[in-house]
Write an enzyme that holds these catalytic residues in place. Structure first.
Site, short mmCIF file in Angstrom:
data_model
loop_
_atom_site.label_atom_id
_atom_site.label_comp_id
_atom_site.label_asym_id
_atom_site.label_seq_id
_atom_site.Cartn_x
_atom_site.Cartn_y
_atom_site.Cartn_z
N ASP A 152 -3.24 4.32 -1.94
CA ASP A 152 -4.13 4.77 -0.85
C ASP A 152 -4.05 6.30 -0.74
O ASP A 152 -3.42 6.84 0.15
CB ASP A 152 -3.67 4.09 0.44
CG ASP A 152 -4.39 4.56 1.69
OD1 ASP A 152 -5.54 5.01 1.59
OD2 ASP A 152 -3.79 4.48 2.77
N ASP B 106 -13.33 14.67 -3.45
CA ASP B 106 -13.39 15.96 -4.16
C ASP B 106 -14.69 15.97 -4.96
O ASP B 106 -15.50 15.05 -4.84
CB ASP B 106 -12.15 16.09 -5.07
CG ASP B 106 -11.71 17.54 -5.24
OD1 ASP B 106 -12.60 18.38 -5.50
OD2 ASP B 106 -10.51 17.82 -5.14
N ARG C 250 3.08 -0.30 10.98
CA ARG C 250 4.00 -0.23 12.11
C ARG C 250 4.24 -1.54 12.86
O ARG C 250 5.39 -1.80 13.24
CB ARG C 250 3.57 0.90 13.07
CG ARG C 250 3.87 2.27 12.46
CD ARG C 250 3.15 3.38 13.15
NE ARG C 250 1.71 3.32 12.88
CZ ARG C 250 0.84 4.23 13.27
NH1 ARG C 250 1.26 5.27 13.96
NH2 ARG C 250 -0.44 4.11 12.97
N THR D 228 -9.83 4.33 10.97
CA THR D 228 -9.66 3.55 12.21
C THR D 228 -9.08 4.39 13.35
O THR D 228 -9.02 3.96 14.49
CB THR D 228 -8.75 2.33 11.95
OG1 THR D 228 -7.70 2.72 11.08
CG2 THR D 228 -9.51 1.21 11.31
N LYS E 146 -6.98 8.11 -0.99
CA LYS E 146 -8.30 8.47 -0.42
C LYS E 146 -8.88 9.73 -1.06
O LYS E 146 -9.09 10.75 -0.40
CB LYS E 146 -8.18 8.69 1.10
CG LYS E 146 -7.67 7.50 1.89
CD LYS E 146 -7.69 7.78 3.37
CE LYS E 146 -7.13 6.64 4.20
NZ LYS E 146 -5.66 6.48 4.10
N LYS F 20 0.85 -1.19 0.00
CA LYS F 20 0.00 0.00 0.00
C LYS F 20 0.89 1.24 0.00
O LYS F 20 1.73 1.43 0.88
CB LYS F 20 -0.89 0.00 1.24
CG LYS F 20 -1.88 1.17 1.24
CD LYS F 20 -2.76 1.15 2.47
CE LYS F 20 -2.06 1.70 3.69
NZ LYS F 20 -1.72 3.12 3.64
O1 C5P Z 1 1.06 1.48 10.93
P1 C5P Z 1 -0.36 1.02 10.81
O2 C5P Z 1 -0.51 -0.49 10.76
O3 C5P Z 1 -1.30 1.68 11.80
O4 C5P Z 1 -0.76 1.54 9.35
C1 C5P Z 1 -2.05 1.58 8.87
C2 C5P Z 1 -2.02 2.13 7.48
O5 C5P Z 1 -3.34 2.08 6.98
C3 C5P Z 1 -1.55 3.58 7.37
O6 C5P Z 1 -0.79 3.67 6.17
C4 C5P Z 1 -2.83 4.38 7.25
O7 C5P Z 1 -2.67 5.51 6.43
C5 C5P Z 1 -3.76 3.38 6.58
N1 C5P Z 1 -5.18 3.51 6.85
C6 C5P Z 1 -5.74 3.52 8.11
N2 C5P Z 1 -7.09 3.65 8.28
C7 C5P Z 1 -7.89 3.74 7.22
C8 C5P Z 1 -7.34 3.72 5.93
C9 C5P Z 1 -5.99 3.58 5.78
O8 C5P Z 1 -5.02 3.40 9.10
N3 C5P Z 1 -9.19 3.79 7.39
#
Ligand code: C5P
Length: 242
Positions: free
Chosen positions: A63, A68, A218, A127, A65, A36
């Site tokens: 990603d 617009d 992460r 989230t 998002k 992603k």
């Molecule tokens: O590091 P972590 O596992 O929290 O990363 C989650 C990834 O998913 C990040 O790149 C974040 O931008 C993306 N994301 C998210 N929630 C969403 C859509 C995408 O955390 N609803």
């Protein structure tokens, strides 16, 4: 749930440089269904980010998002499809017409390069947001109700699936049927390490809840052994399917 549907891991390639991204791609390629590329890495290196992953023979979930007016999103979707990505997303809160136009743009772009149309996903509720955050924004429902409302809109608009929290996945799966793709970020191996995520779950629970793909950043990136951690998540995904 549809047995033929792929379940898998998507690594959130939130990298600082092309070299760093290449290292991650080489290290994790064998474990993931795709990488992603989000706003951080894309705004840093641009189109090269996508090319790097595709040259490493992996698929890209772009990603960015989009949110617009319908015309702008259709054109952005057209350009995105011309990059031959595997999937990309738009915010459901941009409205039904915007989502329909995103699909139209994606179809046009894919046709032009003779490739399959990328999957178009709708982001429901991030989230990182809680019920009180939603109240502050002025949304009418709580996270669960709002996510369901937006996911239904995405289904009606013809999108291929949604991005949602694993907490909402059981309800969404039940209401939206077996074929709609559910992608869940907010995956944590240790519940105490949430970072900025508020609505989280373990990998096995997320798949059991109805997720198709888990987006993980992460927890893999900060692990002592990222490859072993990715492998462990895959085992959890396989275990949940049994
Ligand atoms: O590091 P972590 O596992 O929290 O990363 C989650 C990834 O998913 C990040 O790149 C974040 O931008 C993306 N994301 C998210 N929630 C969403 C859509 C995408 O955390 N609803």
């Amino acid at each position: 749930m549809s047995e033929l549907k792929e379940k898998g891991l998507i690594f959130a390639l939130d990298a600082d440089s092309l070299n760093q991204a290449l290292e991650w791609a080489e290290r994790l390629r064998r474990y993931v269904s795709g990488f992603k590329i989000g706003a951080q890495f894309f705004t840093r290196v641009g189109l090269q980010a996508v090319k790097l992953i595709q040259e490493a023979q992996s698929r890209v979930f772009l990603d960015l998002k989009f949110h617009d007016i319908p015309f702008t999103v259709e054109e952005a979707a057209y350009e995105t499809a011309r990059m031959n990505v595997w999937m990309f997303n738009v915010h459901c809160s941009g409205g039904k017409e915007m989502m329909t136009r995103a699909l139209r743009g994606a179809e046009r772009g894919a046709k032009e390069i003779g490739k399959p149309r990328p999957k178009v996903l709708g982001v429901t509720i991030l989230t990182s947001l809680s019920d009180s955050d939603l109240e502050q924004i002025g949304y009418r429902y709580n996270t669960q109700g709002q996510a369901l409302h937006l996911a239904r809109l995405a289904l009606e608009a013809g999108l291929d699936g949604i991005v949602a929290s694993p907490n909402e996945a059981p309800l969404l799966r039940k209401e939206l049927g077996p074929d709609f793709i559910i992608v869940c970020p907010g995956i944590r191996l240790e519940p105490a390490r949430n970072d900025d995520q508020k609505r989280v779950s373990g990998p096995r629970e997320a798949i059991q809840a109805g997720a198709d793909y888990l987006v993980v950043g992460r927890p893999i990136r900060d692990a002592k052994d990222p490859g072993a951690t990715a492998h462990l998540i895959l085992d959890e995904i396989a275990g949940a399917n049994r």
